[in-house]
Design an enzyme around this catalytic site. Sequence first.
Site, PDB file in Angstrom:
ATOM      1  N   HIS A 101     -41.400 -41.330 -15.729  1.00  0.00           N
ATOM      2  CA  HIS A 101     -41.044 -41.330 -17.128  1.00  0.00           C
ATOM      3  C   HIS A 101     -39.782 -40.298 -17.341  1.00  0.00           C
ATOM      4  O   HIS A 101     -39.889 -39.289 -17.556  1.00  0.00           O
ATOM      5  CB  HIS A 101     -42.479 -40.872 -18.159  1.00  0.00           C
ATOM      6  N   CYS A 147     -37.726 -39.997 -19.493  1.00  0.00           N
ATOM      7  CA  CYS A 147     -37.235 -39.192 -20.555  1.00  0.00           C
ATOM      8  C   CYS A 147     -37.945 -37.849 -20.551  1.00  0.00           C
ATOM      9  O   CYS A 147     -37.307 -36.788 -21.348  1.00  0.00           O
ATOM     10  CB  CYS A 147     -37.760 -39.938 -22.114  1.00  0.00           C
ATOM     11  N   ARG A 159     -33.719 -51.422 -29.395  1.00  0.00           N
ATOM     12  CA  ARG A 159     -33.374 -51.356 -28.034  1.00  0.00           C
ATOM     13  C   ARG A 159     -32.573 -52.691 -27.254  1.00  0.00           C
ATOM     14  O   ARG A 159     -31.702 -52.288 -26.428  1.00  0.00           O
ATOM     15  CB  ARG A 159     -34.825 -51.379 -27.291  1.00  0.00           C
ATOM     16  N   GLU A 163     -33.747 -40.405 -23.359  1.00  0.00           N
ATOM     17  CA  GLU A 163     -33.646 -41.974 -23.028  1.00  0.00           C
ATOM     18  C   GLU A 163     -32.451 -42.833 -23.749  1.00  0.00           C
ATOM     19  O   GLU A 163     -31.775 -43.656 -23.163  1.00  0.00           O
ATOM     20  CB  GLU A 163     -34.758 -42.525 -23.701  1.00  0.00           C
ATOM     21  N   ASP A 177     -25.009 -39.748 -16.694  1.00  0.00           N
ATOM     22  CA  ASP A 177     -24.632 -40.259 -15.194  1.00  0.00           C
ATOM     23  C   ASP A 177     -23.347 -41.090 -15.485  1.00  0.00           C
ATOM     24  O   ASP A 177     -23.191 -42.103 -15.573  1.00  0.00           O
ATOM     25  CB  ASP A 177     -25.584 -41.187 -14.706  1.00  0.00           C
ATOM     26  N   GLU A 208     -40.893 -48.030 -33.260  1.00  0.00           N
ATOM     27  CA  GLU A 208     -41.482 -47.063 -32.258  1.00  0.00           C
ATOM     28  C   GLU A 208     -41.905 -45.646 -32.993  1.00  0.00           C
ATOM     29  O   GLU A 208     -41.175 -45.380 -33.761  1.00  0.00           O
ATOM     30  CB  GLU A 208     -40.530 -46.648 -31.123  1.00  0.00           C
TER      31      GLU A 208
END
Length: 757
Positions: A723, A725, A415, A456, A513, A445
């Site tokens: 959330h 995702c 991340r 995500e 986006d 994760e």
Amino acid sequence: MGSVVTQITCGRQHTTAFVPSSGRIYSFGLGGNGQLGTGTTSNRKSPFTVKGSWIPYSPQSPMSTDTEECYCVKRIFSGGDQSFAHYFYPQNMVPPDDFRYPDLLKQIWTVNETFIQRLLSFPSGRLPVEIAIEIDGAFSSAGCLNGSFLALSNDDHYKTSTRFSGVDMNAARLLFHKLIQPEHAHISQQVAASLEKNLIPKLTSSLPDVEALRLYLTLPECPLMSDENNFTTLAIPFGAAILNLEKAPLKVLENWWSVLEPPLFLKIVELYKDVVVHLLKLCKMGLPPSDRRILTNFLHTAFRVLEILHRVNERGQVIQYDRFYIHEIQDLIDIRNDYANWFQQQVLGMLTDIPVIICTYPFVFDAQAKTTLLQTDAIIQMQMAVDQAHRQNLSSLFLPVFESVNPCLILMVRRDNIVGDAVEVLRKTKNVDYKKPLKVIFVGEEAVDAGGVRKEFFLLIMRELLDPKYGMFRYYEESRLIWFSDKTFEDSDLFHLIGVVCGLAIYNFTIVDLHFPLALYKKLLNKKPSLDDLKELMPDVGRGMQQLLDYPEDDIEEAFCLNFTITVENFGTTEIKELVPKGADIPVVKQNRQDFVDAYVDYIFNRSVASLYSAFHEGFHKVCGGKVLQLFQPSELQAMVIGNTNYDWKELEKNTEYKGEYWADHPTIKIFWEVFHELSLEKKKQFLLFLTGSDRIPILGMKCLKLVIQPTGGGEDYLPVAHTCFNLLDLPKYTDKETLKSKLIQAIDHYEGFSLV
């Protein structure tokens, strides 16, 4: 020569003219057979008197007997290599004919108001024989129809040319609709029979003059053409006649179509779309092979006429490109199968025996159909990549030289270093691997990527890449759009990465986006950006360019003081760049202003960002290259990447799922939707951004956007939580509408978003 001419006749290559004031005949043109009457066989380039003792007509009989060998012309004639004069002697002379006042009884029949009123005056039933003959004569003759519906204001039809048809299309529509009416079925039947049996079969590929093309414009206005009972007898044979035209006349017809009023052009498009739907419905019914072959030929004809109309529309956009969509097509054909056949033919070079492959005519596919095609292509490409991986893995069991490969494209990223890790993985990735299904793993994760983790990843990497710290893109305040920054210090790897990410987003059906103008998608499809694109990205500059083009006076150099340069900002200093070699020495004047605007647009969208865009283009086409992109329009490709704004909020509510103790009629859910529907459009879009990471919706509309709402503990003091995702909303069990409204607005107002600003 200053004389009034009242008669003109033409032979094969010569002309004669009569001047009543002198009674003389003049001739010019070829004279090899003595047809000019000048006493020689010479050719004449300008009018010369025909030999003879000509005298003008006079109401009083001449007294002198010297005039016995003189002639008073009644009428002149020419044809082939011959000329004649019909004359009287002076003692019994009559006035000469005047061709400027035609004898209506000697005119060809035309379809006009008087003719139609006379036809409609007969009671329905059997028509008198002479009237049936007149209808048959008018509608069997190309000449009669080409002479009908002429634009009579200012005698416009005399200006008929390759650019101007001389036809009054509104008159054609009104008169046809007046004539073809259900209560006068006997007239309609006679007209249909004449068109079917006599007119359309005799239309030829080469025509004597542009005037002979007029009926190709006017006939589609006849309601009989749009009646599906006449598709196979009128519309399809007429379409075949259009396709049969030689190159030169077809070019003229295309010119005429390109300047039609949009509703008139749309009428022809709708006609052949209806023909296609009608034929596909017949094909679906299951037919014997002989009938199927005939229908296949009919389908080819209708599609090829639409293809020509689409080509005309591409040049000048008479109507919106989506007016060519045939929305019923997905219900009438197996679109995946059609694409597979097209793919075999185009990509693999295999010849299929499928009679009509509709992917050959991609302009008829709407957004939904094109999405299906893209999905089909993705499945084919992914399957081919997976199959290749499996074959290689099988080989590796027996042959150690083959290393085993993963059937998915695995992106393992941290991340806190998402960009660096992604660049590293994708740099080592082979082209074929981009076609594999994407799986994303965040280091440390546990989450299994069922789509949410992938989404995500796209959101996070786009947020990072658009961060101003990289300086890769310039933000335009007025349009709120971004474009490549020619001042960036980043190397092309990151632009390549953004191209790959956009391609992967399309290929894995995730909207991102990205606030690029339409020009980007034009360039990806090898179409040139235009002044309209400059207006979208830089509205102020675009308006200035339009004012320059529209400026009516000749003093452009003094009024605008421009030369072929552009001023750009470069780290606080201004720099002047030449748009063409020695541009600083070339002033912008009336004659070259269009060249200046074109060069300016080219600099902004092409020259100034060539290396950066090239890296982006290469990255995008690594994933999304291939034939399937040819099927898209730029705005459709844009909608695939960033979604669209065709909001249907009721559809969103209808498709929402609920978890736990929530259901559609739960009190909290009911007040939630009441509050939501009362929000302004801007707030609703903010809510979408808050919940899904984008304020736009998938290309297929709201029905593809599934929201999930679940209850959460903690009481009414807590804010709703998104959330992103999973499009999942944690909604506390509010009991009061005002509380819910204030908490919801507070939550969406504090969402930071993923855009550049």
